[in-house]
Scaffold this active site. Structure first.
Site, PDB file in Angstrom:
ATOM      1  N   HIS A  74      63.454  30.477  42.673  1.00 58.26           N
ATOM      2  CA  HIS A  74      64.843  30.099  42.447  1.00 58.26           C
ATOM      3  C   HIS A  74      64.952  28.791  41.665  1.00 58.26           C
ATOM      4  O   HIS A  74      65.858  28.624  40.851  1.00 58.26           O
ATOM      5  CB  HIS A  74      65.557  29.975  43.800  1.00 58.26           C
ATOM      6  CG  HIS A  74      67.040  29.847  43.695  1.00 58.26           C
ATOM      7  ND1 HIS A  74      67.855  30.915  43.404  1.00 58.26           N
ATOM      8  CD2 HIS A  74      67.860  28.783  43.844  1.00 58.26           C
ATOM      9  CE1 HIS A  74      69.110  30.509  43.391  1.00 58.26           C
ATOM     10  NE2 HIS A  74      69.144  29.226  43.650  1.00 58.26           N
ATOM     11  N   HIS A 132      74.751  33.804  43.962  1.00 63.79           N
ATOM     12  CA  HIS A 132      74.614  33.437  45.375  1.00 63.79           C
ATOM     13  C   HIS A 132      74.468  34.730  46.160  1.00 63.79           C
ATOM     14  O   HIS A 132      75.218  35.011  47.101  1.00 63.79           O
ATOM     15  CB  HIS A 132      75.802  32.605  45.853  1.00 63.79           C
ATOM     16  CG  HIS A 132      75.380  31.353  46.553  1.00 63.79           C
ATOM     17  ND1 HIS A 132      75.981  30.885  47.683  1.00 63.79           N
ATOM     18  CD2 HIS A 132      74.369  30.465  46.283  1.00 63.79           C
ATOM     19  CE1 HIS A 132      75.385  29.770  48.078  1.00 63.79           C
ATOM     20  NE2 HIS A 132      74.403  29.500  47.236  1.00 63.79           N
TER      21      HIS A 132
END
Length: 720
Positions: free
Chosen positions: A47, A93
């Protein structure tokens, strides 16, 4: 407090492979502390480090005369003339939203807004791209309600209009929904703020809300597949407070006006760790932090927890020391924390102190710019076989009813009516009619926004699907009369360690790169979200494209609707392509064939024709999912008038050939446009007319009122 012993299980729990841990030992020459292990885990996970994607992201075109700042900062910055710039980005998200839909989606909105105002821009528009599993799946209803309420709850309280987006459903998202959030803001082109620290001995300042234990390990969680331990990950989801975020924005923008800011960074993924490391690394400096001075809302927090917390509404700044008093006064006025938590140092060190002890002493540059980078093995996606047999005849009105009663193609007002679309009073066109339009306050300019991707195309043919996502964004902007400026990408894929999945990513990048170069829409920001899998089942490859365009004067915008006297013109070829189409999937229940071909030169020529002739166009839409039939119905439904199409046959009506638009205009304007098309060498034909109370495809027809009730009523019935 005694730190845990570093064991193999602990290393694995932090998402580090054995060879990566060996690399850590080589770099620091000793076993890391528990806090240091957490820091490496945060900075080296997928990430934060993009270790599987960097090789391919570098191939994307990111430059152009309009680009002020491309990828690498909190958001991209593009010149819109008159000393102004638009600042924008899209981010995912996904994992948090699947675990805890409301807070996952809400903090996704909060994070992307901070990325924009951290650059010195006031947010003026938001969008979202949402992907859910099939409607009948037991979790889908909860996810849809929670995500939509989370987006609305945060964005509405903060005060930014949601002007566009998309919602899709497919069984591939049953175990892993996607929540992609976009935000754009306005700034003076010569007053952009960046994150690179400069100067030795400069104060490092913590700004905003206090630090808690929410979100600890969130970035690492987002870099792994889901399995049956998913509920254990709930504490890794952050909790947002939009009212604090609003105060943080006002305080930050006021602070920037004082001249006190040397550099500034949002605390997003990996919180204090990532923000401090990125600021130091970009400036070629080290950073020393004293965690005793970090504002905390919970007792007895450890160094590990403070460094990896992803509590929201926080920023990190390098400050001009002589302006400390002025800067502190701004944040005290807005009732926010302002704490000097460290300083920049000349040495390449990330030195963390807590309660008089050294909790971390690492070479800072090794944490960010020299993080692992992989050239993953990848397999090219095999060519999709053609449609297997002749398609049965279907009544076109019955087919239309099947499309508009599907959650994928019915009206989504149930979703966007939960968002504030008019706050700030500059929204010219909001959700539900294609791209959004927002006035550049105090000027005659408009900014256009759109978000697009067709995942079934990408799965069948990643390169063509990547091109199509950009091309559709180009068309949506052009259909508003806007000149496309630039794009942001949100690359949502499965596990990159599987060559077939990595091949989807590589193909999509190649297609996107070719398209943004051909259409002068460079990528200026973006996000990669990998490991979107549950129990080994991956999502559809979903490279979402967010795009921004400019209308130089509001008189040039195409914002009208068709009238009862208007002619319907088709720009582009008649339909033929049914492979991977909405018609095939929703009407016949089949997913077959190849993605449609995307001719980028034709896309450009047709977009330029639309933009050159806005004065003669009353209404315009591009043709995408559902082909000409669905596009014409949507134009008629928006205008409240019937429409009659002279074309018959499934392929001409429902084919999803690219580079096509429908234009509504009166007869006199139609003559002008037909002449202009002949001169320009583009295909433009009259295919129908508006008026009456029915929607007619050849001899098949149905009352517009009946179709409207289906189109407008479906989504609410499914999810209320």
């Amino acid at each position: 407090m005694q730190e845990p012993e570093i064991t193999r299980d602990l290393i694995e729990a932090h998402g580090l492979k054995p060879d990566e841990y060996d690399r850590i030992l080589e770099i620091i020459g000793r076993e890391p502390t528990f806090t240091e292990l957490g820091i490496f885990s945060a900075m080296w996970n997928e990430h934060c480090s993009y270790k599987s994607s960097k090789k391919w992201l570098r191939t994307l075109p990111t430059d152009g005369p309009q680009v002020i700042c491309g990828p690498g900062e909190n958001a991209g910055v593009v010149d819109i003339g008159d000393g102004q710039a638009v600042v924008f980005k899209m981010e995912s998200h996904n994992h948090p939203s699947y675990i805890e839909p409301y807070q996952g989606a809400a903090t996704g909105v909060g994070g992307i807004l901070r990325d924009v105002f951290t650059m010195g821009a006031r947010p003026i528009a938001a969008m979202n791209s949402l992907s859910f599993g099939e409607v009948t799946h037991p979790k889908t209803r909860q996810l849809v309600n929670g995500v939509v309420q989370g987006i609305g709850g945060y964005g509405n309280c903060f005060g930014v209009p949601t002007v566009g987006g998309e919602v899709r459903f497919d069984p591939a998202y049953n175990g892993n929904c996607l929540v992609n959030a976009f935000a754009a803001g306005l700034a003076d082109a010569d007053k952009i703020f960046y994150s690179a620290a400069s100067g030795v001995g400069m104060p490092v300042v913590y700004l905003g809300a206090k630090t808690g234990r929410d979100g600890v390990g969130g970035a690492t969680m987002a870099s792994a597949e889901f399995d049956d331990t998913i509920e254990e990950k709930r504490p890794t989801v952050q909790v947002g407070d939009p009212f604090t975020e609003k105060r943080l924005m006002e305080a930050t923008l006021e602070l920037m006006a004082t001249g006190a800011v040397i550099s500034i960074q949002d605390m997003g993924a990996a919180g204090l760790t990532c923000s401090a490391v990125e600021m130091g690394d970009k400036g070629g400096l080290g950073v020393r932090l004293d965690l005793d001075t970090v504002p905390q809302r919970e007792e007895n927090m450890t160094a590990y927890e403070m460094m990896l917390s992803e509590s929201q509404e926080r920023m990190l700044m390098v400050l001009k020391p002589e302006l400390e008093a002025e800067a502190r006064a701004v944040f005290e006025k807005w009732d926010l924390d302002f704490a000097i938590v460290g300083e920049t140092i000349a040495e390449d060190r990330f030195l963390i102190m807590h309660e008089g002890r050294v909790m971390s002493d690492l070479p800072l540059s090794k944490l960010s710019s020299t993080a692992p980078e992989y050239d993953r093995p990848w397999e090219e996606t095999p060519p999709a076989p053609p449609i297997q047999s002749n398609l049965p005849d279907t009544d076109p009105i019955d087919a239309l009813k099947r499309l508009i009663s599907s959650p994928n193609y019915c009206a989504k007002q149930w979703v966007y009516e939960q968002y504030d679309t008019m706050v700030m009073a500059d929204t010219v066109r909001g959700p539900g009619l294609g791209g959004g339009l927002v006035r550049v306050h105090g000027t005659d300019k408009l900014l256009a926004f759109t978000s697009d991707v067709t995942p079934r195309y990408v799965k069948a043919n990643p390169e063509a699907g990547g091109r199509q996502a950009v091309a559709e964004a180009y068309r949506n902007l052009s259909a508003l009369g806007a000149r496309p400026l630039a794009t942001t990408d949100n690359m949502n894929f499965g596990n990159p360690e599987k060559p077939a999945i990595m091949g989807q990513f590589v193909g999509a990048i190649k297609g996107i790169g070719a398209a943004v170069e051909a259409l002068d829409m460079p990528i200026v920001s973006g996000n990669v979200s990998l490991y979107n899998e549950t129990d080994g089942t991956a999502i559809l490859p979903t490279p979402t494209i967010g795009a921004v365009g400019l209308v130089a004067h509001e008189d040039e915008a195409i914002t009208g609707t068709a009238s009862e006297v208007d002619v319907l013109l088709l720009l582009g070829a008649t339909g033929e392509h049914l492979g991977q189409s909405a018609y095939l999937a929703e009407v016949l229940g089949r997913v077959e064939g190849d993605a449609p071909e995307v001719d980028l030169a034709t896309e450009r020529a047709h977009g330029e024709f639309i933009r050159a002739n806005t004065a003669h166009i009353a209404a315009c839409t591009d043709i995408s999912d559902g082909g000409l039939a669905l596009a014409a119905f949507e134009m008629a439904e928006a205008a409240g008038t019937g429409v009659s199409i002279d074309i018959t046959g499934a392929a001409p009506l429902f084919g999803e050939d690219q580079a096509r638009y429908l234009i509504a205009c009166d007869a006199a304007a139609a003559d002008v446009l037909l002449g202009a098309a002949e001169t320009a060498g583009v295909p433009l034909t009259a295919v129908g007319r508006f008026g009456g109370l029915d929607v007619s495809y050849g001899a098949a027809q149905a009352p517009l009122a009946e179709l409207k009730a289906i189109y407008r009523g479906t989504f609410g019935k499914l999810f209320n």
